[in-house]
Design a protein around this motif. Structure first.
Motif, PDB file in Angstrom:
ATOM      1  N   GLY A 189      -2.525  61.710  36.986  1.00 22.25           N
ATOM      2  CA  GLY A 189      -1.572  61.562  38.045  1.00 22.25           C
ATOM      3  C   GLY A 189      -1.141  63.081  38.931  1.00 22.25           C
ATOM      4  O   GLY A 189      -0.543  62.853  40.002  1.00 22.25           O
ATOM      5  N   CYS A 190      -1.085  63.923  37.983  1.00 22.43           N
ATOM      6  CA  CYS A 190      -0.740  65.270  38.717  1.00 22.43           C
ATOM      7  C   CYS A 190      -1.947  66.206  39.077  1.00 22.43           C
ATOM      8  O   CYS A 190      -1.934  67.321  39.414  1.00 22.43           O
ATOM      9  CB  CYS A 190       0.194  65.988  38.133  1.00 22.43           C
TER      10      CYS A 190
ATOM     11  N   CYS B  78       2.867  69.813  39.371  1.00 23.46           N
ATOM     12  CA  CYS B  78       2.222  68.550  39.787  1.00 23.46           C
ATOM     13  C   CYS B  78       1.504  68.434  41.200  1.00 23.46           C
ATOM     14  O   CYS B  78       2.461  68.406  42.133  1.00 23.46           O
ATOM     15  CB  CYS B  78       3.143  67.385  39.487  1.00 23.46           C
ATOM     16  N   ASN B  79       0.228  68.284  41.061  1.00 16.95           N
ATOM     17  CA  ASN B  79      -0.422  68.119  42.575  1.00 16.95           C
ATOM     18  C   ASN B  79       0.072  69.328  43.528  1.00 16.95           C
ATOM     19  O   ASN B  79       0.226  69.356  44.691  1.00 16.95           O
ATOM     20  CB  ASN B  79      -0.293  66.858  43.277  1.00 16.95           C
TER      21      ASN B  79
ATOM     22  N   PRO C  50       6.776  66.381  42.865  1.00 18.83           N
ATOM     23  CA  PRO C  50       6.270  65.398  43.947  1.00 18.83           C
ATOM     24  C   PRO C  50       7.011  64.777  44.742  1.00 18.83           C
ATOM     25  O   PRO C  50       7.833  64.033  44.442  1.00 18.83           O
ATOM     26  CB  PRO C  50       5.154  64.785  42.999  1.00 18.83           C
TER      27      PRO C  50
ATOM     28  N   PRO D 100       5.727  60.252  45.211  1.00 23.68           N
ATOM     29  CA  PRO D 100       4.422  59.906  44.391  1.00 23.68           C
ATOM     30  C   PRO D 100       4.094  58.509  44.173  1.00 23.68           C
ATOM     31  O   PRO D 100       4.853  57.443  44.103  1.00 23.68           O
ATOM     32  CB  PRO D 100       4.963  60.462  42.954  1.00 23.68           C
TER      33      PRO D 100
ATOM     34  N   THR E 212       1.246  59.283  39.242  1.00 23.12           N
ATOM     35  CA  THR E 212       1.775  60.350  39.533  1.00 23.12           C
ATOM     36  C   THR E 212       3.374  60.343  39.023  1.00 23.12           C
ATOM     37  O   THR E 212       3.765  61.128  38.152  1.00 23.12           O
ATOM     38  CB  THR E 212       1.893  60.822  41.192  1.00 23.12           C
TER      39      THR E 212
ATOM     40  N   GLU F 212       2.840  60.176  35.021  1.00 30.19           N
ATOM     41  CA  GLU F 212       2.651  61.629  34.432  1.00 30.19           C
ATOM     42  C   GLU F 212       3.613  62.546  34.942  1.00 30.19           C
ATOM     43  O   GLU F 212       3.972  63.276  33.695  1.00 30.19           O
ATOM     44  CB  GLU F 212       1.402  61.846  35.175  1.00 30.19           C
TER      45      GLU F 212
END
Length: 320
Positions: free
Chosen positions: A45-46, A53-54, A59, A62, A66, A69
């Motif tokens: 999810g990230c 995270c991403n 985020p 999300p 995401t 996670e």
């Protein structure tokens, strides 16, 4: 004399045992939430970013995966803060050399290791629908570290509550067979992590478990599928040994606590075996996997408590 040292609780203060027991309970919940991440396939999810995270700290807007996670990372981070607080409080409220300090330090180190194992899994892309054999190995290591972490937190809580120090020397067969029991449970947990991963990636097919086993050893089966059968076989062996271990410890180290926790362990073993059969019969539904893991954590803690009290109880011949 038992050869153990009991630390008066008055020297410790009320907050240290409260925080230690709360940290233990909280980490069990974090473990179960981590299983939700695996079951939902939200491990990616990230993306392959860690600790971000991403690519961002928090985020924005999300998606479901995401959010799951990221929440797991937040709750895991909070367990680290709890461990830091535990170390600080133990240092402040206990004298130098107090066992609670050792337990708190071990807990913090194991939580850091837990985060590093998770980071490796994310960075290598061993999440979501990855069926790489290395994922099974890391899942097993993750579960073993988790169990040892729970053990360290349990010891910290016991020592913070005034329980005696562990005396590992001159324990004879009691110490040796107890170590075998703990190692068997760790191996069983590691095998269970691989089996749970296999059930997620390769949903059991057919009307009977035999058909699933045949497919697991078919020409196109992966290593994770091949290893799925190890867990139930090891479960039978480990259960038989733990039943015997409870009887053995009751005889060699008679005491109310050993009697009580061996009975709890036997009860959890029976429930866990039923849950295992149900898990196979129902083809590993999500709620059953979570229940199975929760029972595994409870069984590990009950066994650890039985062994702790056995190792801190005078031998039967000394009492006589």
């Amino acid at each position: 004399m038992s050869g153990t040292l009991t630390v008066p609780r008055a020297q410790i203060g009320a907050w240290l045992p409260r925080l230690a027991w709360a940290a233990l309970a909280y980490n069990v919940l974090v473990i179960l939430w981590g299983a939700v991440v695996r079951i939902t396939g939200a491990g990616a999810g990230c993306g392959d970013h860690w600790p971000l995270c991403n690519g961002v700290v928090v985020p924005q807007s999300p998606g479901v995966h995401t959010a799951i996670e990221f929440s797991h990372r937040v709750t895991s981070g909070l367990s680290g803060l709890l461990a830091i607080g535990l170390v600080a409080l133990a240092t402040q409220t206990t004298p130098k050399g107090h066992p609670a300090r050792l337990g708190a330090g071990l807990s913090l180190g194991l939580i850091i290791l837990e985060g590093l194992v998770g980071a490796v899994q994310v960075r290598l892309g061993l999440t979501a629908d990855s069926a790489h054999p290395a994922r099974g190995l890391i899942q097993g290591i993750h579960l073993a570290n988790t169990f040892v972490l729970l053990g360290a937190l349990l010891l910290t809580a016991l020592w913070a509550s005034g329980a005696p120090r562990l005396r590992l020397r001159a324990q004879g067969l009691v110490g040796g067979w107890s170590a075998v029991g703990l190692v068997l449970l760790l191996l069983l947990g590691m095998a269970g992590a691989v089996t749970a991963l296999g059930d997620l990636l390769f949903v059991p097919q057919g009307n009977t478990p035999i058909e699933t086993v045949k497919r697991d050893f078919g020409p196109t089966a992966t290593l994770i599928e091949n290893l799925r059968v190890v867990h139930p076989m090891l479960a039978v062996l480990s259960s038989a040994f733990l039943v015997w271990l409870g009887v053995f410890l009751r005889r060699e180290r008679p005491g109310a606590a050993v009697q009580r926790w061996s009975a709890v362990m036997w009860g959890l073993l029976a429930v866990q075996m039923l849950a295992g059969f149900a898990n196979v019969a129902l083809k590993a539904p999500d709620w059953m996997q979570l229940s199975h893991l929760a029972l595994a954590c409870a069984l590990w803690l009950a066994t650890a408590l039985m062994i702790f009290h056995a190792l801190t109880t005078p031998p039967a011949q000394d009492r006589a």
